[in-house]
Design an enzyme around this catalytic site. Structure first.
Site, short mmCIF file in Angstrom:
data_model
loop_
_atom_site.label_atom_id
_atom_site.label_comp_id
_atom_site.label_asym_id
_atom_site.label_seq_id
_atom_site.Cartn_x
_atom_site.Cartn_y
_atom_site.Cartn_z
N ASP A 103 0.85 -1.18 0.00
CA ASP A 103 0.00 0.00 0.00
C ASP A 103 0.89 1.25 0.00
O ASP A 103 1.82 1.34 -0.80
CB ASP A 103 -0.95 -0.07 1.20
CG ASP A 103 -1.99 1.03 1.25
OD1 ASP A 103 -2.98 0.95 0.50
OD2 ASP A 103 -1.79 1.98 2.03
N TYR A 210 -2.25 11.33 2.56
CA TYR A 210 -3.13 11.56 1.42
C TYR A 210 -3.23 13.05 1.09
O TYR A 210 -3.25 13.42 -0.08
CB TYR A 210 -4.53 11.02 1.73
CG TYR A 210 -4.61 9.51 1.75
CD1 TYR A 210 -4.82 8.78 0.59
CD2 TYR A 210 -4.48 8.81 2.95
CE1 TYR A 210 -4.90 7.40 0.61
CE2 TYR A 210 -4.55 7.42 2.98
CZ TYR A 210 -4.76 6.72 1.80
OH TYR A 210 -4.83 5.35 1.83
N HIS A 266 -6.80 -6.59 -1.19
CA HIS A 266 -5.74 -5.64 -0.88
C HIS A 266 -4.93 -6.08 0.34
O HIS A 266 -3.76 -5.73 0.48
CB HIS A 266 -6.38 -4.27 -0.60
CG HIS A 266 -5.41 -3.15 -0.43
ND1 HIS A 266 -4.75 -2.56 -1.48
CD2 HIS A 266 -4.97 -2.51 0.68
CE1 HIS A 266 -3.96 -1.60 -1.03
NE2 HIS A 266 -4.07 -1.55 0.28
#
Length: 286
Positions: A103, A210, A266
Site C-alpha cells: 500500500d 493523502y 488488498h
C-alpha cells in the site's frame, strides 16, 4: 514474536519506532506498512525473513503508532517519506537493502528505488502500482475513479478524522476486516490496531499522507526508468486499486515481474501470509 526487539531510530528529523529481528550481520530487509496499519501489519512475514538470515527492520512510518507525528501536510510528501527510509537504511548498514512495501509503504518503496536506487538491492511491492503509473493511468480509466473517491474525502479538514474515529474506529476496522475475520485477526490484533489509531495526533498524521498528494505527494507525473529489479505481488480482489494498474506497471516498467494471487484482496499479506512469504523468499533467492 518473542524474538523481535524495538528501537527508536532518529532519521530525517524525526524518530521512528522500529521493530527488528534476525541476525544483525545479515543482509538488511526493510518492510514498509501502508494505511491504516503500522509495523504489526508485517508480523506474518518477519519471522520467515529472519529465519532466512535477513536482518529485518520494520518501522512505524512517520505519523503512525509510536513514531513522531509532525504537524503540517508539507511533512508528508513522498520525498520526505523516502528520506526517512534512507536514514533508516544507513543507520543499519553501509550496503544496499531489500525494500518491501505494501500500500502506501509500497509507494514509498517505489519512489525510493526509482529516485535513489543506490540504496536498494531488490524491490518487492504488494498491491500498489508505481505511483507515477497510477497518476498517468487513473485519469483515463473511469473504473478507478470510484475506487479512488475516498482520497478526495480524505482531503477535507477534520471531517475524515471524525468519521474514522467514530464507533470505536469502525470504518478502519471494516476496511481491513479485523473484527469480521477472527480466523485471521485475534482480539489482541484488533486491540493493537485500535490502540495505534487512538494515539494522539495519529489519525491526522496518517491522513496527511493523502493530503500531501496535492503538494506533490505521489511524485513525478511521468514514469521513470526503474533501475532496480522488482516483483509486484497483487491480491486480485482489491477493492481500492484496479488490476489494470498492476498490469500497466508491468507494461511501462518491464524489468520486473507481476504475480497475481487469487482469492485475496488488498490485504493479501494477512489473507495469504505463507504464499506472500514464499514469493518474497523465492524472489530474493533469484
Amino acid at each position: 514474536m518473542n524474538d523481535i526487539t524495538f528501537h527508536m531510530i532518529e532519521t530525517n528529523g524525526v524518530t521512528l519506532h522500529t521493530a527488528s529481528a534476525g541476525p544483525k550481520d545479515g543482509p538488511l530487509a526493510v518492510l514498509l506498512h501502508g494505511f491504516p496499519e503500522f509495523w504489526y501489519g508485517w508480523k506474518s512475514q518477519i519471522k520467515p525473513l529472519a529465519d532466512a538470515g535477513y536482518h529485518v527492520v520494520v518501522p512505524d512510518q512517520r505519523g503512525y503508532n509510536l513514531s513522531d507525528k509532525p504537524e503540517g501536510i508539507e511533512n508528508y510528501t513522498i520525498d520526505t517519506l523516502r528520506d526517512d527510509i534512507i536514514g533508516l537504511i544507513t543507520h543499519f548498514t553501509d550496503d544496499k537493502a531489500v525494500v518491501i512495501g505494501h500500500d502506501w509503504g509500497g509507494a514509498v518503496a517505489w519512489h525510493l528505488a526509482t529516485t535513489r536506487p543506490q540504496y536498494v538491492e531488490k524491490l518487492i511491492t504488494v498491491n500498489i502500482p508505481h505511483p507515477a503509473v497510477m497518476r498517468k493511468v487513473t485519469p483515463f480509466y473511469p473504473p478507478q475513479w470510484k475506487k479512488s473517491s475516498y482520497i478526495a474525502f480524505f482531503q477535507l479538514p477534520e471531517k475524515p478524522e471524525r468519521r474514522l474515529s467514530e464507533d470505536n474506529y469502525r470504518v478502519l476496522d471494516h476496511a481491513i476486516g479485523l473484527s469480521e475475520r477472527p480466523a485471521l485477526f485475534s482480539r489482541e490484533d484488533v486491540d493493537s490496531y485500535k490502540e495505534a489509531w487512538g494515539r494522539k495526533g495519529a489519525l491526522t498524521a496518517m491522513l496527511n499522507w493523502y493530503r500531501a498528494i496535492r503538494a506533490g505527494g505521489l511524485g513525478p507525473a511521468v514514469p521513470l526508468k526503474m533501475p532496480v529489479p522488482y516483483r509486484l505481488i497483487w491480491g486480485v480482489n482489491d477493492r481500492a486499486l484496479s488490476k489494470k494498474l498492476a498490469k500497466e506497471t508491468k507494461r511501462m516498467i518491464p524489468n520486473g515481474d507481476l504475480i497475481f494471487i487469487d482469492d485475496a484482496s488488498h490485504w493479501v499479506i494477512h489473507e495469504k501470509p505463507r504464499i506472500v512469504s514464499h514469493l518474497i523468499h523465492e524472489y530474493l533467492q533469484q
